[in-house]
Design an enzyme around this catalytic site. Structure first.
Site, PDB file in Angstrom:
ATOM      1  N   ASP A   1       0.860  -1.179   0.000  1.00 22.53           N
ATOM      2  CA  ASP A   1       0.000   0.000   0.000  1.00 22.53           C
ATOM      3  C   ASP A   1       0.900   1.233   0.000  1.00 22.53           C
ATOM      4  O   ASP A   1       2.114   1.124   0.143  1.00 22.53           O
ATOM      5  CB  ASP A   1      -0.930   0.006   1.211  1.00 22.53           C
ATOM      6  CG  ASP A   1      -0.180  -0.246   2.502  1.00 22.53           C
ATOM      7  OD1 ASP A   1       0.964   0.224   2.645  1.00 22.53           O
ATOM      8  OD2 ASP A   1      -0.733  -0.924   3.382  1.00 22.53           O
TER       9      ASP A   1
ATOM     10  N   ASP B   1       1.686   5.048   1.563  1.00 20.00           N
ATOM     11  CA  ASP B   1       1.464   6.006   2.642  1.00 20.00           C
ATOM     12  C   ASP B   1       2.036   7.345   2.221  1.00 20.00           C
ATOM     13  O   ASP B   1       3.101   7.409   1.605  1.00 20.00           O
ATOM     14  CB  ASP B   1       2.162   5.529   3.922  1.00 20.00           C
ATOM     15  CG  ASP B   1       1.587   4.216   4.422  1.00 20.00           C
ATOM     16  OD1 ASP B   1       0.402   4.195   4.793  1.00 20.00           O
ATOM     17  OD2 ASP B   1       2.314   3.205   4.419  1.00 20.00           O
TER      18      ASP B   1
ATOM     19  N   ASP C   1       9.313   4.252  13.150  1.00 16.95           N
ATOM     20  CA  ASP C   1       9.918   3.167  13.922  1.00 16.95           C
ATOM     21  C   ASP C   1      11.337   2.809  13.456  1.00 16.95           C
ATOM     22  O   ASP C   1      12.302   3.030  14.175  1.00 16.95           O
ATOM     23  CB  ASP C   1       8.987   1.940  13.988  1.00 16.95           C
ATOM     24  CG  ASP C   1       8.429   1.496  12.646  1.00 16.95           C
ATOM     25  OD1 ASP C   1       8.817   2.059  11.606  1.00 16.95           O
ATOM     26  OD2 ASP C   1       7.597   0.557  12.637  1.00 16.95           O
TER      27      ASP C   1
HETATM   28  P1  ATP Z   1       3.758  -2.673   5.152  1.00 19.12           P
HETATM   29  O1  ATP Z   1       4.539  -3.146   4.021  1.00 19.12           O
HETATM   30  O2  ATP Z   1       3.356  -3.754   6.071  1.00 19.12           O
HETATM   31  O3  ATP Z   1       2.641  -1.725   4.816  1.00 19.12           O
HETATM   32  P2  ATP Z   1       4.824  -0.318   6.381  1.00 19.12           P
HETATM   33  O4  ATP Z   1       6.222   0.006   6.829  1.00 19.12           O
HETATM   34  O5  ATP Z   1       4.246   0.526   5.311  1.00 19.12           O
HETATM   35  O6  ATP Z   1       4.818  -1.846   6.013  1.00 19.12           O
HETATM   36  P3  ATP Z   1       2.556   0.510   7.906  1.00 19.12           P
HETATM   37  O7  ATP Z   1       1.938  -0.163   9.076  1.00 19.12           O
HETATM   38  O8  ATP Z   1       1.798   0.653   6.657  1.00 19.12           O
HETATM   39  O9  ATP Z   1       3.911  -0.271   7.656  1.00 19.12           O
HETATM   40  O10 ATP Z   1       3.036   1.939   8.413  1.00 19.12           O
HETATM   41  C1  ATP Z   1       3.504   2.949   7.524  1.00 19.12           C
HETATM   42  C2  ATP Z   1       4.663   3.702   8.152  1.00 19.12           C
HETATM   43  O11 ATP Z   1       4.216   4.357   9.333  1.00 19.12           O
HETATM   44  C3  ATP Z   1       5.831   2.842   8.593  1.00 19.12           C
HETATM   45  O12 ATP Z   1       6.725   2.582   7.550  1.00 19.12           O
HETATM   46  C4  ATP Z   1       6.441   3.680   9.680  1.00 19.12           C
HETATM   47  O13 ATP Z   1       7.237   4.704   9.145  1.00 19.12           O
HETATM   48  C5  ATP Z   1       5.232   4.314  10.335  1.00 19.12           C
HETATM   49  N1  ATP Z   1       4.728   3.492  11.451  1.00 19.12           N
HETATM   50  C6  ATP Z   1       3.748   2.566  11.407  1.00 19.12           C
HETATM   51  N2  ATP Z   1       3.536   2.019  12.602  1.00 19.12           N
HETATM   52  C7  ATP Z   1       4.384   2.614  13.445  1.00 19.12           C
HETATM   53  C8  ATP Z   1       4.655   2.511  14.838  1.00 19.12           C
HETATM   54  N3  ATP Z   1       3.986   1.629  15.596  1.00 19.12           N
HETATM   55  N4  ATP Z   1       5.610   3.307  15.367  1.00 19.12           N
HETATM   56  C9  ATP Z   1       6.265   4.199  14.604  1.00 19.12           C
HETATM   57  N5  ATP Z   1       6.076   4.350  13.293  1.00 19.12           N
HETATM   58  C10 ATP Z   1       5.150   3.583  12.709  1.00 19.12           C
HETATM   59 MG    MG Z   2       2.280   0.524   4.549  1.00 24.73          MG
END
Ligand code: ATP
Ligand code: MG
Length: 420
Positions: free
Chosen positions: A48, A50, A127
């Site tokens: 996805d 962001d 994170d």
């Molecule tokens: P995925 O491929 O699973 O979507 P992702 O890294 O994009 O991985 P998301 O849960 O979509 O994970 O979150 C988007 C972004 O938001 C992360 O890359 C991170 O920068 C930030 N983020 C998400 N959850 C947290 C958290 N619990 N603490 C700090 N930052 C977070």
């Molecule tokens: Mg994501």
């Protein structure tokens, strides 16, 4: 730090670009951020997209009619294009680390996180370094304030800031570490790895519904088997599935069964076949279910199997919730295990058309593979399914009266159970 990455040549979602372009044409800062940038740099297809921006959620809402606010721990605006959802988050500011602050608990857990900040503040609220890369689509460059690009090259997951306090702020980051380690095949930096076993208990403070979401991501994304191993290594698993963990101490087949179910799920995902958490949860909780059923039986309970199912689910809900649409089918898989050994008369022909037969049969095979001795019951059912009706009748001819005379196959009544 402007870096030419070749990202511009990548198939960035058109919809994500629309969002970024509209925001910047209105004078806002807007970046693609997080998993999508990380995955594109690794040559993987992002799950996805962001977006991070200095526009406030209300301003984002005004610019996009197809949007709505999602009230989680921090506010996010979802912009929908058909099935594609772009998540837009406003830059966040650091929280006050003082334990007396109303939004932080004694253990350091952040309860709400809705104060807005600047670009560089937002970077340090993320994170892992590899999740804090911001892609400026106008300039076609990546902004990296935390060494995330170097960590991508070195294939290292590293928490930004002091690992222990970052885990305390949000213990789910411990599970995210596991998930990204499993998914990306990265190593966890030593200082990010060390505090894990000690802090694992903090998962108790997280609402079960959020943990369920995280468990789904861990187990239903194609790397469940390895994620399970890593969770055990860091002693995280027992805080999510304490009954399974207890059963694992008593019976090595428990761990085997869970591993087999996750491996089978991973394989099905790789083959783009449908999967359901009901099956994985059935394996996770099978031995706790058996232990509880036997305990109730020993007490003289005449409805032990049914009640054990309810008790095991109720207990698990205290740790990770299980929506009814999954707990229902899971319990059906368990109940059918008791019917699978009934091989005579009309019972097999009724069972084989049950809507949960296939899952129950697959589950039976895994139980045998895990070392349960069921007298080759799985093979019997494999054979049965390959036979024509006469051969099937032959296989099920037992001593009972019901085997004589003309038999018609009837569809079993559908039960009115909740089925998502
Ligand atoms: P995925 O491929 O699973 O979507 P992702 O890294 O994009 O991985 P998301 O849960 O979509 O994970 O979150 C988007 C972004 O938001 C992360 O890359 C991170 O920068 C930030 N983020 C998400 N959850 C947290 C958290 N619990 N603490 C700090 N930052 C977070
Ligand atoms: Mg994501």
């Amino acid at each position: 730090m402007p870096i030419e990455t070749g990202l511009a040549d990548n198939p960035i979602s058109i919809n994500a670009m629309k969002v970024v372009n509209r925001l910047s044409s209105q004078g806002f800062e807007a970046y693609l951020v997080g998993g999508c940038v990380r995955d594109l740099l690794l040559g993987k297809a992002p799950k996805d997209f962001d977006v991070a921006t200095n526009a406030h959620p209300d301003e984002v809402r005004e610019l996009f009619r197809n949007s709505r606010s999602i009230g989680r721990r921090f506010k996010i605006v979802h912009i929908r294009y058909g099935r594609d959802i772009i998540e837009v988050a406003t830059f966040r500011a650091p929280h006050e680390p003082s334990p007396s602050a109303a939004n932080v608990t004694d253990s350091g857990l952040i309860l709400s996180d809705n104060s807005y900040g600047t670009f560089s503040e937002d970077v340090f609220r993320r994170d892992f370094t590899v999740n804090a890369l911001y892609y400026d689509a106008d300039k076609k460059e990546i902004r990296d304030l935390v060494g995330g690009l170097a960590d991508i090259d070195a294939r290292i997951l590293r928490l930004i800031g002091d690992p222990e306090s970052r885990y305390r702020e949000d213990p789910v980051r411990m599970l995210r570490a596991v998930r990204f380690k499993a998914k990306l095949g990265f190593e966890l930096a030593d200082e990010s790895e060390k505090p894990l076993p000690k802090l694992a208990h903090l998962l108790q403070d997280i609402p079960p519904a959020r943990l369920f979401e995280e468990v789904l991501k861990l187990f239903m994304s194609g790397q469940g088997e390895i994620a399970f191993k890593i969770m055990q290594e860091y002693q995280l698993f027992k805080w999510l599935f304490p009954s399974s963990n207890n059963a694992m101490q008593e019976n090595p087949k428990t761990e085997k069964l869970i591993t087999l179910a996750l491996a089978s799920t991973d394989k099905r995902i790789a083959e783009e076949k449908p999967v359901t958490p009901a099956f994985v949860y059935a394996a996770l909780l099978w031995h706790p279910f058996e232990i509880e059923r036997d305990r109730l039986k020993a007490e003289g309970n005449t409805n032990a199997a049914f009640e054990a199912g309810g008790n095991v689910v109720a207990k698990q809900q205290l740790f990770t919730s299980i929506p009814r649409r999954f707990s229902g089918p899971m319990r059906e898989i368990w109940q059918l295990q008791a019917r699978l050994p009934m091989l005579t008369g009309k019972k097999p022909s009724a069972l084989v058309v049950h809507r949960r037969f296939r899952a129950a049969y697959d589950f039976l095979l895994l139980r045998e593979l895990s070392g349960e001795d069921l007298d080759n019951l799985g093979q019997w059912w494999t054979d049965y399914q390959e036979q024509n009706p006469e051969q099937r009748a032959e296989m099920t001819r037992g001593q009972g009266k019901s085997n004589h005379g003309r038999r018609r196959r009837r569809r079993p009544k559908r039960t009115a159970e909740n089925d998502g």
